[in-house]
Design a protein around this motif. Sequence first.
Motif, mmCIF file in Angstrom:
data_model
loop_
_atom_site.group_PDB
_atom_site.id
_atom_site.type_symbol
_atom_site.label_atom_id
_atom_site.label_comp_id
_atom_site.label_asym_id
_atom_site.label_seq_id
_atom_site.Cartn_x
_atom_site.Cartn_y
_atom_site.Cartn_z
ATOM 1 N N LYS A 22 50.884 98.003 -96.441
ATOM 2 C CA LYS A 22 51.750 97.560 -97.549
ATOM 3 C C LYS A 22 51.430 96.116 -97.923
ATOM 4 C CE LYS A 22 56.022 98.798 -97.236
ATOM 5 N NZ LYS A 22 57.456 98.843 -96.825
ATOM 6 N N TYR A 23 51.186 95.268 -96.909
ATOM 7 C CA TYR A 23 50.860 93.864 -97.171
ATOM 8 C C TYR A 23 49.523 93.738 -97.888
ATOM 9 C CZ TYR A 23 49.860 88.951 -96.288
ATOM 10 O OH TYR A 23 49.549 87.629 -96.434
ATOM 11 N N SER A 24 48.556 94.579 -97.506
ATOM 12 C CA SER A 24 47.228 94.516 -98.110
ATOM 13 C C SER A 24 47.252 94.921 -99.578
ATOM 14 C CB SER A 24 46.267 95.428 -97.345
ATOM 15 O OG SER A 24 46.122 94.997 -96.026
ATOM 16 N N ARG A 25 48.247 95.739 -99.964
ATOM 17 C CA ARG A 25 48.326 96.196 -101.350
ATOM 18 C C ARG A 25 49.064 95.216 -102.264
ATOM 19 N NH1 ARG A 25 49.379 101.228 -98.744
ATOM 20 N NH2 ARG A 25 51.616 100.992 -99.128
ATOM 21 N N LEU A 26 49.510 94.082 -101.752
ATOM 22 C CA LEU A 26 50.182 93.111 -102.614
ATOM 23 C C LEU A 26 49.238 92.643 -103.720
ATOM 24 C CD1 LEU A 26 52.060 90.902 -99.977
ATOM 25 C CD2 LEU A 26 53.080 92.509 -101.604
ATOM 26 N N PRO A 27 49.696 92.590 -104.958
ATOM 27 C CA PRO A 27 48.811 92.219 -106.083
ATOM 28 C C PRO A 27 48.358 90.765 -106.011
ATOM 29 C CG PRO A 27 51.082 92.373 -106.812
ATOM 30 C CD PRO A 27 51.069 92.897 -105.415
ATOM 31 N N LYS A 28 47.163 90.531 -106.514
ATOM 32 C CA LYS A 28 46.600 89.181 -106.489
ATOM 33 C C LYS A 28 46.966 88.399 -107.748
ATOM 34 C CE LYS A 28 42.070 86.923 -106.493
ATOM 35 N NZ LYS A 28 40.607 87.146 -106.448
ATOM 36 N N ARG A 29 46.959 89.071 -108.900
ATOM 37 C CA ARG A 29 47.148 88.363 -110.172
ATOM 38 C C ARG A 29 48.613 88.060 -110.470
ATOM 39 N NH1 ARG A 29 43.322 92.402 -111.312
ATOM 40 N NH2 ARG A 29 41.199 91.572 -111.583
ATOM 41 N N LYS A 30 49.463 89.016 -110.234
ATOM 42 C CA LYS A 30 50.891 88.828 -110.516
ATOM 43 C C LYS A 30 51.647 88.833 -109.197
ATOM 44 C CE LYS A 30 50.744 91.009 -115.100
ATOM 45 N NZ LYS A 30 51.304 92.068 -115.957
ATOM 46 N N GLU A 31 51.657 87.679 -108.549
ATOM 47 C CA GLU A 31 52.310 87.608 -107.249
ATOM 48 C C GLU A 31 53.832 87.525 -107.400
ATOM 49 O OE1 GLU A 31 51.010 84.773 -104.516
ATOM 50 O OE2 GLU A 31 48.982 85.561 -104.328
ATOM 51 N N ASN A 32 54.506 88.319 -106.617
ATOM 52 C CA ASN A 32 55.962 88.293 -106.534
ATOM 53 C C ASN A 32 56.322 87.670 -105.195
ATOM 54 O OD1 ASN A 32 58.691 88.914 -106.053
ATOM 55 N ND2 ASN A 32 58.586 90.713 -107.397
ATOM 56 N N GLU A 33 56.754 86.389 -105.236
ATOM 57 C CA GLU A 33 56.980 85.659 -103.999
ATOM 58 C C GLU A 33 58.054 86.310 -103.139
ATOM 59 O OE1 GLU A 33 55.306 83.292 -102.704
ATOM 60 O OE2 GLU A 33 53.923 83.203 -104.390
ATOM 61 N N LYS A 34 59.086 86.842 -103.799
ATOM 62 C CA LYS A 34 60.165 87.488 -103.036
ATOM 63 C C LYS A 34 59.640 88.719 -102.324
ATOM 64 C CE LYS A 34 64.757 89.544 -103.485
ATOM 65 N NZ LYS A 34 65.866 89.924 -104.410
ATOM 66 N N LEU A 35 58.853 89.552 -103.045
ATOM 67 C CA LEU A 35 58.293 90.755 -102.440
ATOM 68 C C LEU A 35 57.311 90.389 -101.330
ATOM 69 C CD1 LEU A 35 57.858 93.809 -102.364
ATOM 70 C CD2 LEU A 35 56.129 93.549 -104.163
ATOM 71 N N LYS A 36 56.476 89.350 -101.586
ATOM 72 C CA LYS A 36 55.503 88.927 -100.582
ATOM 73 C C LYS A 36 56.206 88.472 -99.314
ATOM 74 C CE LYS A 36 51.805 85.613 -99.722
ATOM 75 N NZ LYS A 36 51.037 84.470 -100.248
ATOM 76 N N ALA A 37 57.314 87.697 -99.465
ATOM 77 C CA ALA A 37 58.053 87.223 -98.299
ATOM 78 C C ALA A 37 58.669 88.381 -97.531
ATOM 79 C CB ALA A 37 59.130 86.236 -98.734
ATOM 80 N N GLU A 38 59.206 89.379 -98.274
ATOM 81 C CA GLU A 38 59.818 90.528 -97.612
ATOM 82 C C GLU A 38 58.784 91.320 -96.823
ATOM 83 O OE1 GLU A 38 61.668 92.729 -100.711
ATOM 84 O OE2 GLU A 38 63.409 91.387 -100.892
ATOM 85 N N VAL A 39 57.610 91.554 -97.450
ATOM 86 C CA VAL A 39 56.570 92.333 -96.777
ATOM 87 C C VAL A 39 56.004 91.554 -95.586
ATOM 88 C CG1 VAL A 39 54.311 93.406 -97.058
ATOM 89 C CG2 VAL A 39 55.988 93.593 -98.885
ATOM 90 N N ALA A 40 55.826 90.225 -95.764
ATOM 91 C CA ALA A 40 55.324 89.406 -94.658
ATOM 92 C C ALA A 40 56.303 89.418 -93.487
ATOM 93 C CB ALA A 40 55.090 87.967 -95.135
ATOM 94 N N LYS A 41 57.598 89.389 -93.790
ATOM 95 C CA LYS A 41 58.618 89.452 -92.728
ATOM 96 C C LYS A 41 58.560 90.802 -92.019
ATOM 97 C CE LYS A 41 63.578 88.827 -91.939
ATOM 98 N NZ LYS A 41 63.399 87.759 -90.947
#
Length: 260
Positions: A22-41
């Motif tokens: 799921k973390y690897s599929r995070l988009p590069k161009r349109k980053e969603n910081e909230k989603l990135k933080a949730e997935v990283a957690k």
Amino acid sequence: EVSTLKDLFGLASNEHDVSMAKYSRLPKRKENEKLKAEVAKEVANARRKQHLSSLQYYCALNALQYRKRVAMMEPMLGYTRGQINFFKKGAEMFSKRMDSFLSSVSDMVQSIQGELDAEAEKMRVSQQDLTAVNESVYTPDSDVTSPAINRNLIQKAGYLNLRNKTGLVTTTWERLYFFTQGGNLMCQPRGAVAGGLIQDLDNCSVMAVDCEDRRYCFQITTPTGKVGITLQAESKKEYEEWICAINNISRQIYLTDNPE
């Protein structure tokens, strides 16, 4: 107990793989910081759980090893002492020698039991320390602003996502363990007893690429210019170090006495 802990470790490893995918599929161009933080957690929690379950599993394996070492000694000790007590009156000299032998065996058993207790206490302290460790230790890309990158590596190992073509326009990504061995890039799937050659790195080239809106992707090209494989690292530090290591190996720096 050991089989249960092994199953729990397997489940924790699978949960970690799912969260990393799921973390690897995070988009590069349109980053969603909230989603990135949730997935990283989520990745950090999965890694903590995997680490804790692995410690418990290995502790149980160690305890089993210690029990196997004393499993034959204790019955033999009891049986021999019983025989000595039975024949003690008629074999005093023999019994004295056996007493010395049994004393040494008893000391050995106590020593092994002491080692087991010390190992168990050490693992208990490690598990307590693990629950109190900062979450950033398990969070991928936690030092993205200023990662400490070693650019002089001539060998490297770790998990990467491998891009596989499944059709004319469709692809899949598989998370595998990669490591370098001399001038070769090796790959070892989970459950395999050994790694296999996936790419000869001598005189090849490696470069960063944009691939399916994924971050930290790089591509290895053969000396003839043929596109080899496309890989994805989980963090900026891993991404930079893999590229530097492959470049160093490609130039055969690993054959020199002083790689730096």
